[in-house]
Design an enzyme around this catalytic site. Structure first.
Site, PDB file in Angstrom:
ATOM      1  CG  ASP A  62      -1.805   1.162   1.326  1.00  0.00           C
ATOM      2  OD1 ASP A  62      -1.606   2.136   0.566  1.00  0.00           O
ATOM      3  OD2 ASP A  62      -2.741   1.129   2.146  1.00  0.00           O
ATOM      4  CB  SER A 140      -3.265  13.512 -14.608  1.00  0.00           C
ATOM      5  OG  SER A 140      -4.416  13.803 -15.353  1.00  0.00           O
ATOM      6  CE1 TYR A 153      -6.361  11.166 -10.563  1.00  0.00           C
ATOM      7  CE2 TYR A 153      -6.885  12.785 -12.248  1.00  0.00           C
ATOM      8  CZ  TYR A 153      -6.236  11.620 -11.862  1.00  0.00           C
ATOM      9  OH  TYR A 153      -5.465  10.933 -12.773  1.00  0.00           O
ATOM     10  CB  ALA A 155      -5.820  19.537  -5.532  1.00  0.00           C
ATOM     11  CB  SER A 156      -3.818  14.548  -5.788  1.00  0.00           C
ATOM     12  OG  SER A 156      -4.296  13.905  -6.962  1.00  0.00           O
ATOM     13  CE  LYS A 157      -2.732  11.546 -10.712  1.00  0.00           C
ATOM     14  NZ  LYS A 157      -1.687  10.529 -10.541  1.00  0.00           N
TER      15      LYS A 157
HETATM   16  N1  LIG Z   1      -6.933   6.456 -16.726  1.00  0.00           N
HETATM   17  C1  LIG Z   1      -6.701   7.709 -17.045  1.00  0.00           C
HETATM   18  O1  LIG Z   1      -7.402   8.325 -17.863  1.00  0.00           O
HETATM   19  C2  LIG Z   1      -5.540   8.454 -16.423  1.00  0.00           C
HETATM   20  C3  LIG Z   1      -5.227   9.700 -16.947  1.00  0.00           C
HETATM   21  C4  LIG Z   1      -4.167  10.412 -16.400  1.00  0.00           C
HETATM   22  C5  LIG Z   1      -3.453   9.869 -15.358  1.00  0.00           C
HETATM   23  N2  LIG Z   1      -3.795   8.656 -14.859  1.00  0.00           N
HETATM   24  C6  LIG Z   1      -3.005   8.130 -13.753  1.00  0.00           C
HETATM   25  O2  LIG Z   1      -2.465   6.883 -14.120  1.00  0.00           O
HETATM   26  C7  LIG Z   1      -2.265   6.084 -12.956  1.00  0.00           C
HETATM   27  C8  LIG Z   1      -2.901   4.724 -13.160  1.00  0.00           C
HETATM   28  O3  LIG Z   1      -4.298   4.921 -13.304  1.00  0.00           O
HETATM   29  P1  LIG Z   1      -5.265   3.867 -14.007  1.00  0.00           P
HETATM   30  O4  LIG Z   1      -6.165   4.653 -14.899  1.00  0.00           O
HETATM   31  O5  LIG Z   1      -4.498   2.741 -14.536  1.00  0.00           O
HETATM   32  O6  LIG Z   1      -6.139   3.448 -12.746  1.00  0.00           O
HETATM   33  P2  LIG Z   1      -6.673   2.019 -12.249  1.00  0.00           P
HETATM   34  O7  LIG Z   1      -7.005   1.156 -13.386  1.00  0.00           O
HETATM   35  O8  LIG Z   1      -7.721   2.348 -11.248  1.00  0.00           O
HETATM   36  O9  LIG Z   1      -5.390   1.408 -11.531  1.00  0.00           O
HETATM   37  C9  LIG Z   1      -4.880   2.023 -10.385  1.00  0.00           C
HETATM   38  C10 LIG Z   1      -3.770   1.150  -9.841  1.00  0.00           C
HETATM   39  O10 LIG Z   1      -3.262   1.790  -8.659  1.00  0.00           O
HETATM   40  C11 LIG Z   1      -3.246   0.831  -7.614  1.00  0.00           C
HETATM   41  N3  LIG Z   1      -3.407   1.506  -6.324  1.00  0.00           N
HETATM   42  C12 LIG Z   1      -4.390   2.344  -5.936  1.00  0.00           C
HETATM   43  N4  LIG Z   1      -4.188   2.722  -4.662  1.00  0.00           N
HETATM   44  C13 LIG Z   1      -3.052   2.104  -4.243  1.00  0.00           C
HETATM   45  C14 LIG Z   1      -2.337   2.080  -3.024  1.00  0.00           C
HETATM   46  N5  LIG Z   1      -2.736   2.784  -1.949  1.00  0.00           N
HETATM   47  N6  LIG Z   1      -1.222   1.329  -2.962  1.00  0.00           N
HETATM   48  C15 LIG Z   1      -0.792   0.607  -4.024  1.00  0.00           C
HETATM   49  N7  LIG Z   1      -1.428   0.584  -5.203  1.00  0.00           N
HETATM   50  C16 LIG Z   1      -2.556   1.326  -5.297  1.00  0.00           C
HETATM   51  C17 LIG Z   1      -4.378  -0.132  -7.931  1.00  0.00           C
HETATM   52  O11 LIG Z   1      -4.120  -1.407  -7.380  1.00  0.00           O
HETATM   53  P3  LIG Z   1      -4.742  -1.988  -6.032  1.00  0.00           P
HETATM   54  O12 LIG Z   1      -6.153  -1.520  -5.946  1.00  0.00           O
HETATM   55  O13 LIG Z   1      -4.575  -3.453  -6.219  1.00  0.00           O
HETATM   56  O14 LIG Z   1      -3.877  -1.455  -4.943  1.00  0.00           O
HETATM   57  C18 LIG Z   1      -4.252  -0.233  -9.450  1.00  0.00           C
HETATM   58  O15 LIG Z   1      -3.281  -1.171  -9.794  1.00  0.00           O
HETATM   59  C19 LIG Z   1      -2.864   6.882 -11.801  1.00  0.00           C
HETATM   60  O16 LIG Z   1      -1.864   7.588 -11.122  1.00  0.00           O
HETATM   61  C20 LIG Z   1      -3.795   7.838 -12.494  1.00  0.00           C
HETATM   62  O17 LIG Z   1      -4.038   8.992 -11.732  1.00  0.00           O
HETATM   63  C21 LIG Z   1      -4.825   7.931 -15.368  1.00  0.00           C
END
Ligand SMILES: NC(=O)c1ccc[n+]([C@@H]2O[C@H](COP(=O)([O-])OP(=O)(O)OC[C@H]3O[C@@H](n4cnc5c(N)ncnc54)[C@H](OP(=O)(O)O)[C@@H]3O)[C@@H](O)[C@H]2O)c1
Length: 259
Positions: A62, A140, A153, A155-157
């Site tokens: 985590d 992001s 979200y 703000a965090s990014k």
């Molecule tokens: N999808 C988009 O459009 C998009 C756009 C811009 C940026 N992003 C960024 O890309 C990254 C990946 O996003 P995604 O779209 O692939 O999301 P996702 O499909 O929801 O996957 C998120 C991943 O993060 C893990 N995670 C969440 N909280 C965690 C924690 N406390 N400790 C360890 N692992 C954790 C989850 O695994 P577990 O639940 O198994 O822990 C999962 O593997 C993120 O940082 C997101 O903000 C995404």
């Protein structure tokens, strides 16, 4: 950069972009540590990738726990004797609701998206100062403006983008590279719950290939797709009164007349 034999940690590897990134990295003959919280998903991706690369190991972590991060970095070092690259991808997103404003969501978002990156810097900077290394932080294109309903979200990014930028300059004298990844909309579990239109939505597999290419080229900023990059730049320059109107419409918020 040739990734062969590099030891790479990747957070958020159990799904979405992280899982697809792990798949493309496995073909590069590097050694990979997959990190996330959900055990069964981690085991499934580990078994799938071991078929093409025996040096793939999954560990539960985590990232919002400093102790967890310390422990997995320690274990990875024991396993592979070194760490070369940390891909800090784990992230969460929650919608805000003025009728039920809940700061615990803010805690989870900031603990994961911001501190979950910073803890790895704390653990790895000493080793990277000696041997060189690379941090790849996934931010992001939503880091430039405060979109309604996504304020926590965004703000965090914004926080993580500025943190990575500062570290990129500060760590350069130590031969430590810091890359910032800024995707537009990518089709994953995170975006599946969005109720608004997502222009230029991209498959996670394609996003992973673009990120891999950017890592190999050691690009400071890896951002895509270009249409959303351009859109984000325009939104950033847009006067506030126009942005308010645009963002309210996009997120289906009815503004009072004359405002
Ligand atoms: N999808 C988009 O459009 C998009 C756009 C811009 C940026 N992003 C960024 O890309 C990254 C990946 O996003 P995604 O779209 O692939 O999301 P996702 O499909 O929801 O996957 C998120 C991943 O993060 C893990 N995670 C969440 N909280 C965690 C924690 N406390 N400790 C360890 N692992 C954790 C989850 O695994 P577990 O639940 O198994 O822990 C999962 O593997 C993120 O940082 C997101 O903000 C995404």
């Amino acid at each position: 950069m040739n990734l062969k034999d590099k030891v790479i940690l990747i957070t958020g590897a159990s799904g979405g972009i992280g899982r697809e990134l792990a798949k493309v990295l496995a073909k590069e003959e590097c050694k990979i540590v997959l990190l996330a919280r959900r055990g069964p998903e981690l085991i499934s991706i580990e078994s799938e990738l071991k078929l093409i690369n025996p040096d793939v190991f999954a560990m539960k972590c985590d990232v919002s726990s400093r102790q967890n991060v310390k422990a997995v970095v320690h274990l990875s070092r024991e396993l592979f004797k070194k760490i070369d690259i940390a891909i800090l991808n784990a992230g969460v997103s929650f919608k805000t609701d003025p009728n039920n404003f809940d700061s615990t969501l803010a805690e989870e978002i900031f603990d994961t998206n911001v501190l979950g990156v910073i803890y790895f810097f704390e653990e790895l900077i000493p080793e990277f100062k000696k041997n060189g290394g690379m941090f790849v932080g996934i931010s992001s294109l939503a880091d430039g403006r405060g979109f309604p309903k996504s304020g926590l979200y965004c703000a965090s990014k914004a926080a993580v983008t500025l943190f990575l930028e500062s570290q990129r300059i500060e760590l350069k004298p130590f031969n430590i590279k810091v890359l910032t990844v800024k995707p537009g909309f990518v089709r994953t579990a995170m975006t599946a719950k969005n109720e608004f239109k997502m222009p230029f939505l991209m498959d996670a597999e394609k996003a992973a290939k673009i990120i891999l290419k950017g890592i190999k080229k050691e690009k400071r900023i890896i951002q895509f797709p270009w249409q959303t990059v351009l859109g984000a730049k325009i939104l950033k320059l847009m006067p506030d009164f126009l942005f308010d109107k645009f963002a309210a419409k996009q997120r289906k918020i009815t503004l009072p007349k004359g405002r």
